[in-house]
Design an enzyme around this catalytic site. Structure first.
Site, PDB file in Angstrom:
ATOM      1  N   SER B 144       0.803  -1.224   0.000  1.00  0.00           N
ATOM      2  CA  SER B 144       0.000   0.000   0.000  1.00  0.00           C
ATOM      3  C   SER B 144       0.837   1.276   0.000  1.00  0.00           C
ATOM      4  O   SER B 144       0.482   2.266  -0.633  1.00  0.00           O
ATOM      5  CB  SER B 144      -0.903   0.014   1.237  1.00  0.00           C
ATOM      6  OG  SER B 144      -1.797  -1.070   1.214  1.00  0.00           O
ATOM      7  N   GLU B 424      -5.018  -2.151  -6.143  1.00  0.00           N
ATOM      8  CA  GLU B 424      -5.459  -0.763  -6.392  1.00  0.00           C
ATOM      9  C   GLU B 424      -5.981  -0.110  -5.114  1.00  0.00           C
ATOM     10  O   GLU B 424      -6.988   0.605  -5.131  1.00  0.00           O
ATOM     11  CB  GLU B 424      -6.529  -0.725  -7.482  1.00  0.00           C
ATOM     12  CG  GLU B 424      -6.021  -0.978  -8.869  1.00  0.00           C
ATOM     13  CD  GLU B 424      -4.992   0.047  -9.315  1.00  0.00           C
ATOM     14  OE1 GLU B 424      -5.230   1.248  -9.112  1.00  0.00           O
ATOM     15  OE2 GLU B 424      -3.942  -0.359  -9.839  1.00  0.00           O
ATOM     16  N   ASP B 426      -5.793  -1.161  -0.788  1.00  0.00           N
ATOM     17  CA  ASP B 426      -6.439  -2.052   0.183  1.00  0.00           C
ATOM     18  C   ASP B 426      -7.727  -1.392   0.661  1.00  0.00           C
ATOM     19  O   ASP B 426      -7.774  -0.193   0.928  1.00  0.00           O
ATOM     20  CB  ASP B 426      -5.490  -2.271   1.362  1.00  0.00           C
ATOM     21  CG  ASP B 426      -6.161  -3.023   2.499  1.00  0.00           C
ATOM     22  OD1 ASP B 426      -6.107  -4.249   2.481  1.00  0.00           O
ATOM     23  OD2 ASP B 426      -6.751  -2.359   3.378  1.00  0.00           O
TER      24      ASP B 426
END
Lengths: 664, 664
Positions: B144, B424, B426
């Site tokens: 992320s 794309e 979390d």
């Protein structure tokens, strides 16, 4: 880096004695030592390797399972393991196999439904594995509704035989584990017909395959039902399909303990009470609840350890990023599952007691607690398996992208676990049975029929209808009685509301149908109350070990307050609590998470799982995740060659713009 | 029985024009015709067969995908399909492949971040597939947090090159699809370093493999990351691992549209606004939301059709059992998912408009709506993918045991879909971004900064704080405004409560951390409001076709009231509704289910999925489930032989009690 414990700094934080917690988790020191010994035995034996399951194709996978089963049996004999040890060994081998059904369903069915004579004959063969048995109940068109089975067993008085037959395609037996390829025998459930009269569904021992060459006997069509969910997972099992074309078996292969057919074809009930069957059901379901706590704890162990290893965001001045376990969002998803694993463990322990109690009563023909025990185990099976299935997937998501790799162990754990929501009673169907029992209990309250066991709180129904929580401060929610009363009041009021709404219908069955979604919610509330109350009861016992009880108290509070927050709507709508009290519970919950945090790793260490049993790189005891993930990647068959098979034929022409002439 | 429609009696019950609904579902007649044509083209071509995926081992599976990709590309060229048609064709081939990343990430990255010159050079190669590209961002230790990536790109002024390097094991690129075996090039994200100075993460085009022999170039270690969740599923994709050992690339392969490095090594921002990147993000996320509606509708279609085929219990006088779709418990689980599929479809349609709007504004340097659009798409991505992942699994459970078979199509659909919750962005991380935006919006309310777009309702915050629902009868809940106001009031109050609690902290960041679980709940409430409001907006349009609009109104009410019931705690705790009103909503919901029931099959027919695309025996259009399940079973490789491989070696000795001497 081999041998370094990357999670040592976490383990040092623990505020309790992990060794004592291990014993609490297992139930006793003996149980702990047994599990510990057998799990290490399995883990250290290369034959029981399972990290390659995801890449094996069906045939190789299955062959490998046969090898493990035979080898396990050999070891059981060599080491002279007793029944309990052997069963533990099979658990730690951790691979679904036809023997699960042989030991778990075929043998118990004969024990429970066979006459003494039948038991003597068949069990002695089964115990030595001279025959392999399975349990053939469900059919292609018939699952939950056993009474709807179509297979017939027609008595032929001329030959003193039953003719087992599949009259339709949908009557094909479908799903039985071990049936597809391995079983030599099956307990087959079929509608008994004598002299043109139907007598409902009964069990029959039917030989399926020759003991010489393993070929199916005449009139028997048999095979595997095909691939199931997941890599490895239940594909090591030969769930089967089976059709009978007028297959004859001797009359004495009907399981005749409870009812029988005489030589003349007369259908007779024996003196053995039918209720015995329910005793078995209680046993099977307590085992499922116990399995739920194991499956959930495995997933939680993996997610907790990896959450301590994994770091994301929050780096200051180029230092290390924050461990994801320190994020409240992670804690709020993970710690309730940790608490649930412990909660299910203790309710499972209590169910073992319940089974003993029911069995003892049955022996003296006391059936009074049976309906309650039946409803209670049905509900707990449903509740724990649903939470566990969802919980495993939640743990997978909590591991981020890497949880999607088979080497995380979580995809297979999920795929292997989810059938528990469907088998031995579909979870929704079971909750409706609970609801039926609750409504009945309420209807009998005024008739002097005192509710027993887990429904005993209904006695105080008047009081519970008056109840309003008196919580004023967040810490009030830590008092067991405060929590318990709130859960009792909520469950009672939801059941009573359902009963009231039902009474508006002239046709009760129609009302039950129409309100079934509400009834399911009431049943869940009742089952959650059971789990909460058994957790609280456990804490009233003496629990030795520094800090152990305190940790369990925190987990118990988390379990209850998490549910209270999740189902806040029900607590509020029934007037058990007010919004302010709900918000205080949530506040307390946050504080409890911070109390669990330093103990989290130790709390999952207490499960005492070997790395072999966990089967997860993310969940490794030593936390050495990334180097091992990296190593593991190269073992994929796709990495056998640098340029993959198919590149030259299919992709090269694409890159070279020569596709037009390529043969595809 | 071939050719008979076993669900014809269900289709006759429909109270609306299915053909018109098909067009509504697709968005336009053109879109419908395009989808219809291409899906039939794919379905009729044996090369695109996919029913054997579950039994293929990794290598064979992957090779087969390469063949399909090449064949699809050949067909695209032969049929002169345009970009839209080609993309549809890839969708209906329905098999994850390296080309997804080539077209979906590599090409857009160059379009968005490359200079005109770079676009000209690289896109012309990519469009013809003379090179294959992927998108190498995430690393073994970094997901992320893009700013935490470790790969470096150090400018060497002596040679006018960047040196791409992986300084640690955790900096290995990990996960990029198409990287493992196929890509010749990648857009690699790395920390830019010039003259000892760091300038954050930037994209670079790096060649990975030789265009001659496909071997990795010097300094590049590359492979597949290994098996992933599920049978078939994403194992057709070569998600990869990649390490760089001082790999040199020319300076002009840094993507330089927004910032660049001069020949002298100076880091310069170009005049192109950075915000352009967010435009791409809006595009990608609207595509994900649209995919969610497709995946969910596929699962719902399977579960709905099979629920009409499957019968269980309730047989009277030996007649047929009850269709499970007639059970309220089934309806209460299935129909909200049906409604959600439609809801997500319409919010996805609206997001397409939003993307156009944002793009037009960006072109005139109007960035005013960007933060709101960014938050809104982040939230909708999170909401729709989470609901869809859980919804697919719920649909699987709604099919009973047979949903566990790969031939049901649901295991693979689930396994292939779940990564959407993680990639794309979390889903939890995204919701926290939404929450941040909401809190900020609230803090600016008094500063005259008017909230825009989906947060516009916040303008009426005073009014919403005063709001109490005036519902008196169950039917009142059918009024769109009544529902909308309740959702607005709940969302606003939850955000405001969070903002208030946050203001108690001296360190706002600490407060945000501490309250993050509450913030996530507030964000979800806001996102659900968006979906409800866009569904209602859709219904304010003119919708032709007999009964079509009425059906959508029912679905819209189900969507909203189901959420209201599920989150009753929030509506009650915030005082938006009272318990009586909550109970009226539930009552109305039950009635709505009975309205959907006769239309259920037609409502899933409206998705217009071919049997090939559905890939499910349970979901077959003609409802001819059982004979086909039975047929399918025999195709499993285990059924190739009657006696399975391994029986003689491992099991025979066990049965014959000769295990002691067996070699295992």
């Amino acid at each position: 880096m081999e041998g370094v414990d990357h999670l040592a700094f976490e383990r040092k934080k623990a505020q309790f004695d992990v060794d004592h917690m291990k014993i609490v988790w297992c139930g006793s020191r003996e149980e702990f030592e047994l599990s510990d010994r057998i799990s290490r035995l399995v883990a250290s034996d290369p034959v029981f390797r399972k990290d390659n399951r995801a890449v094996l194709d069906r045939k190789v996978l299955f062959k490998n399972t046969l090898r493990k089963v035979a080898y396990a049996w050999k070891r059981i004999i060599e080491l002279r393991l007793n029944e309990e040890e052997a069963s533990k060994l099979r658990r730690f081998v951790d691979e679904p196999a036809f023997t699960d059904l042989h030991w778990g369903m075929f043998v118990p069915a004969i024990k429970g439904q066979g006459t003494d004579e039948q038991q003597q004959k068949w069990l002695s063969l089964a115990y030595k594995m001279q025959i392999i048995g399975c349990y053939a109940q469900t059919e292609l068109g018939h699952g939950s509704n056993v009474q709807g089975l179509e297979t017939t067993a027609t008595f032929d008085p001329k030959t003193d035989e039953f003719i087992i037959h599949s009259p339709t395609l949908t009557s094909s037996k479908w799903w039985p584990g071990g049936l597809g390829k391995m079983s030599t025998h099956a307990v087959v459930y079929a509608r008994l017909i004598t002299d043109g009269q139907e007598h409902g569904v009964h069990g029959f021992i039917v030989q399926l395959r020759s003991l010489d060459d393993h070929l199916p006997l005449p009139g028997i069509t048999i095979g595997d039902v095909g691939m199931k969910f997941g890599n490895g997972a239940y594909n090591t099992m030969d769930n089967g399909v089976l059709r009978f074309d007028h297959v004859r078996i001797p009359r004495n292969q009907m399981l005749m303990r409870v009812s029988l057919v005489t030589r003349e074809g007369k259908y007779v009930q024996s003196s053995v009470p039918r209720q015995l069957v329910y005793g078995t059901m209680v046993y099977v379901r307590q085992a499922i609840v116990s399995d739920a706590s194991i499956a959930l704890s495995r997933a939680v162990c993996i997610a907790t350890r990896y959450s301590a290893v994994r770091r994301q965001f929050g780096s200051h001045n180029g230092g290390l990023e924050t461990q994801v376990i320190d994020y409240k969002t992670q804690q709020a998803r993970l710690f309730p599952l940790l608490a649930s694993a412990y909660a299910f463990r203790f309710v499972g322990e209590w169910l073992k007691w319940l089974y003993t109690d029911v069995t003892q009563r049955l022996q003296v023909s006391d059936f009074s607690t049976l309906p309650e025990a039946h409803a209670c185990t049905a509900g707990l099976k449903s509740l724990t398996t649903s939470v566990t299935a969802d919980g495993i997937e939640e743990c997978r998501k909590l591991c981020g992208g890497h949880g999607y790799l088979c080497s995380s162990g979580l995809p297979e754990l999920f795929a292997v676990y989810v059938p528990a929501c469907t088998y031995e009673g579909d979870n929704t169907v079971l909750l409706l049975q609970v609801a039926r029992h609750l409504v009945k209990t309420i209807s009998q309250l005024n008739s002097g029929n005192k509710p027993v066991g887990t429904t005993a709180y209904m006695v105080r129904v008047e009081q519970l209808l008056q109840y309003h929580s008196d919580v004023e401060k967040a810490v009030d929610w830590l008092k067991p009685n405060v929590v318990l009363e709130a859960f009792e009041a909520r469950a009672a009021r939801m059941s009573i509301a359902c009963a009231k709404n039902l009474s508006k219908f002239t046709n009760p069955e129609e009302g039950f149908q129409e309100l079934s979604a509400d009834l399911v919610e009431a049943a869940v509330a009742h089952c959650q109350l059971i789990v909460v109350s058994k957790f609280i009861e456990k804490l009233q016992q003496d629990i030795p070990g520094k800090g152990v009880k305190q940790q369990l108290e925190v987990l118990c509070s988390i379990y209850a307050l998490f549910l209270l927050h999740k189902h806040q709507g029900e607590f509020l709508a029934t007037g058990c609590i007010n919004p302010k009290q709900g918000s205080l519970a949530n506040e307390q919950l946050r504080y409890l998470y911070s109390q669990v945090r330093p103990n989290a790793i130790a709390l999952v260490d207490a499960f005492n799982y070997t790395d072999h049993y966990l089967g997860s790189i993310l969940g490794r005891y030593d936390g050495n995740v990334y180097p091992k993930l990296y190593e593991e990647a190269w073992k994929d068959p796709l990495n056998d060659t640098v340029v993959p098979d198919g590149f030259k034929e299919y992709v090269q022409p694409m890159l070279k713009q020569q596709l037009r002439n390529a043969r595809l």
